[in-house]
Design a protein around this motif. Sequence first.
Motif, short mmCIF file in Angstrom:
data_model
loop_
_atom_site.label_atom_id
_atom_site.label_comp_id
_atom_site.label_asym_id
_atom_site.label_seq_id
_atom_site.Cartn_x
_atom_site.Cartn_y
_atom_site.Cartn_z
N UNK A 1 0.83 -1.18 0.00
CA UNK A 1 0.00 0.00 0.00
C UNK A 1 0.86 1.23 0.00
N UNK A 2 0.46 2.18 -0.78
CA UNK A 2 1.14 3.44 -0.80
C UNK A 2 0.42 4.33 0.18
N UNK A 3 1.19 5.07 0.95
CA UNK A 3 0.55 5.98 1.88
C UNK A 3 -0.15 7.08 1.09
N UNK A 4 -1.24 7.62 1.62
CA UNK A 4 -1.82 8.81 0.99
C UNK A 4 -0.84 9.98 1.16
N UNK A 5 -1.17 11.11 0.54
CA UNK A 5 -0.29 12.29 0.64
C UNK A 5 -0.20 12.78 2.09
N UNK A 6 0.99 13.23 2.45
CA UNK A 6 1.23 13.64 3.84
C UNK A 6 1.57 15.12 3.92
N UNK A 7 1.02 15.78 4.93
CA UNK A 7 1.30 17.21 5.13
C UNK A 7 2.78 17.40 5.48
N UNK A 8 3.33 18.53 5.08
CA UNK A 8 4.72 18.88 5.40
C UNK A 8 4.98 18.69 6.89
N UNK A 9 6.05 17.95 7.23
CA UNK A 9 6.30 17.65 8.63
C UNK A 9 6.98 18.83 9.34
N UNK A 10 7.03 18.77 10.64
CA UNK A 10 7.59 19.87 11.43
C UNK A 10 9.06 20.12 11.11
N UNK A 11 9.83 19.02 10.91
CA UNK A 11 11.25 19.19 10.59
C UNK A 11 11.42 19.98 9.29
N UNK B 1 -11.17 12.21 0.89
CA UNK B 1 -10.34 12.37 -0.30
C UNK B 1 -8.88 12.47 0.12
N UNK B 2 -8.21 13.60 -0.18
CA UNK B 2 -6.78 13.74 0.08
C UNK B 2 -6.40 13.36 1.51
N UNK B 3 -5.40 12.50 1.63
CA UNK B 3 -4.88 12.14 2.94
C UNK B 3 -5.55 10.91 3.55
N UNK B 4 -6.78 10.64 3.18
CA UNK B 4 -7.47 9.44 3.69
C UNK B 4 -7.51 8.35 2.62
N UNK B 5 -8.06 8.70 1.45
CA UNK B 5 -8.10 7.72 0.36
C UNK B 5 -6.69 7.65 -0.25
N UNK B 6 -6.26 6.52 -0.78
CA UNK B 6 -6.99 5.26 -0.91
C UNK B 6 -6.63 4.23 0.17
N UNK B 7 -6.36 4.66 1.38
CA UNK B 7 -6.08 3.69 2.44
C UNK B 7 -7.22 2.67 2.49
#
Length: 742
Positions: A103-113, A385-391
Amino acid sequence: MKSALKIHVTGIVQGVGFRPFVYRQAKLHLIHGWVINSADGVHIHAEGEDKDLDSFCMALADDAPAASIVKQIDMDEIPLEGFDSFEIRVSDENKLNNIGTTLVSPDLATCDDCVKELFDKNDRRYRYPFINCTNCGPRFTIIKELPYDRCNTSMDKFKMCNVCEDEYTDPTNRRFHAQPNACFDCGPYISWKEKGDVIWGTTRESSDEIISKCVKFLHDGKIVAIKGLGGFHLACDANNDKTVARLRKLKQRSNKAFAVMVPKIDFSVTKTEKEILEGVVRPIVLVKDPHICAASVNMSLSELGVMLPYTPLQHLILHDFGGPLVMTSGNIYDNPICIDDDEAYEKLADVADAFLGNNRDILTRYDDSVVRVLNFDGVQMIRRARGYAPTPIKLKTKINDCFATGPEQKNTFCYVRNDKETETFVSQHIGDLENADVFDAWLEAKNRFEEVFKIKADKTYRDMHPEYLTSKWAKDATDIQHHYAHIRSVMYENNLEGPVAGFAFDGTGYGMDGNIWGGELLIANKQDFERFANFSYVPMPGGATAIKDPTRMAYGVLWAYDLLNERDDTLDKMIEEGVNTPMTSSVGRLFDAASALLGICKKSTYEGEAAMLLEAAIKETEYDKNYDISIVKNNATNKSTARDTSVVLFDAEPTFKSLLKENDIGIAAYNFHMAFVRAILNGALLANQVYGIKDIVLSGGCFMNRFLIEKAVELLTDNGFNVALNKEVPPNDGGISLGQVC
Ligand code: ZN
Ligand code: ZN
Ligand code: FE
């Protein structure tokens, strides 16, 4: 004693920094061997002392990176090969067994680092709009195929500079195998277009120049189309009434609320809301209106959709702008959002004063997700949609490989893959399939799913409605009744065998008797259902016209309940002769009628508007029992099967009678809502009496009404019922595809 293990990890383990994590753990626990990515997960060869192997394996399960989801770890003892170090091996395409289960992770928000580096003057990526690492950045929106490697993404056209390459190949680096790794030397870059030529931000100076141009435009009350992760946004100053009004006009979205992006949360939110707002997904969260922008943004509704920046570019713009921005999807009316720069220049030409694009292609279209937190801390998905799908959503119910088309409105489709266990891949929100462009987007998304996940369906399910584009497309599919699908989606998500008493309240769904259903109490298990109760039918003079014109619905309701003071000959004739006047049991339409009768909403410009304004008008008071919806025996003589004709009817005649007498709109709105809450309890009590059922399911678009769902859950729980709701899919038609599969 030394031994060797062959370890296979499956789940969301690609693109989330899993291999560097394995590498670090191996070093920590003195393990030798290697780790490799493949299409079916991560494979590890681990050699070491038994106790070290134990602790290494424990760490794999317990300390995995935040964005990963470890589904399964399989281990086998194998002969020692005598490795003297641990290495990360490069994926060997030829050896991949090509089943694509990883499984590919959905898109992830820019991290704190990365945010820290973005604003660090001394960092080489200071203010670089595409900064990312293995813990953050684009994923599914840039993937062509699996495995998730740079050459299989839209980053393949950018050659990494030496410095980026060194980071990418250094197992100890935060950017080790960060597929979209990039910097000012290697690209991608942002672009700017007003009237004339496109200019590019290929250096920090030129990139910053574009961002300051954009920020100046926004301050000046202009509208800028900005390319995000899953598509373009249309952005403008959320405190500039005039611009917001102009955006509404040009986007042909007269009344529907806009969401805003804020630089920081400086207003009151609950703990759970804050966690979701700041999490790795960063959806739009509907919070109690904090009054931080012009009232025209959310049209004075009780909630405002807010989100935090989730791409580096958004961080830069919001930081420099310093206030809330309207960030609405980059489309006209209900068309698919633009994902391509040239497409945006063309389709948004009349809306946007300028375009902030870039040359990193978006391969899959994703809207922003929308959620809200209910008062009992439950998270209600509104748009997935973004960030949840397609988990994938795993079900305990065994379902064989199949495909479900989903319905017409708020469409999602669903693939089921059964490989030892049932995994359902519910697509991202596609939209209302009412025109060719959205239908094309549906086909495009469906093809991408098949390509990336290598899924093939043996069987297809569709909605019963003969006019839905998806139903016409899926000619040989099996019909699943709309409201049963709503109820079954909840049963799947909560692993309920049934029988349950399922309340499906929504706007429209094709019924077993050919009428339009939408106020149904179904007794259901996972195989079948009975229609136990429904709201008594009222006419919809003009059909679809009555949906846009709640005054017509009001006329139909008063006609049915014999409460009319003034007659309209044309409408009477339509109703009596059944000319373009379907009959409906829809609760959504009853809410429309009430909203019109109270003078709250007489023209509906988007689905649910009349009901949302009715909810916003609520003034809490003492409930007036005269509003009670009665439950009466159904005397229908045309009963043919248990699936189409109910035993009892909900009759809202007393409710409307009382509503007409009330002078205070807020009190009427409150009593009207409470009447439905109490009808749910009374229906549940009756189902309990007849069938001994304790499990109550609530689903359907009407349950996006916060007041209705919160009060219903409270009252049912207080009366000893177990209440089940949708979890990962929305209660609206976005959840239908999950309920269609079986
Ligand atoms: Zn990062
Ligand atoms: Zn570089
Ligand atoms: Fe529905």
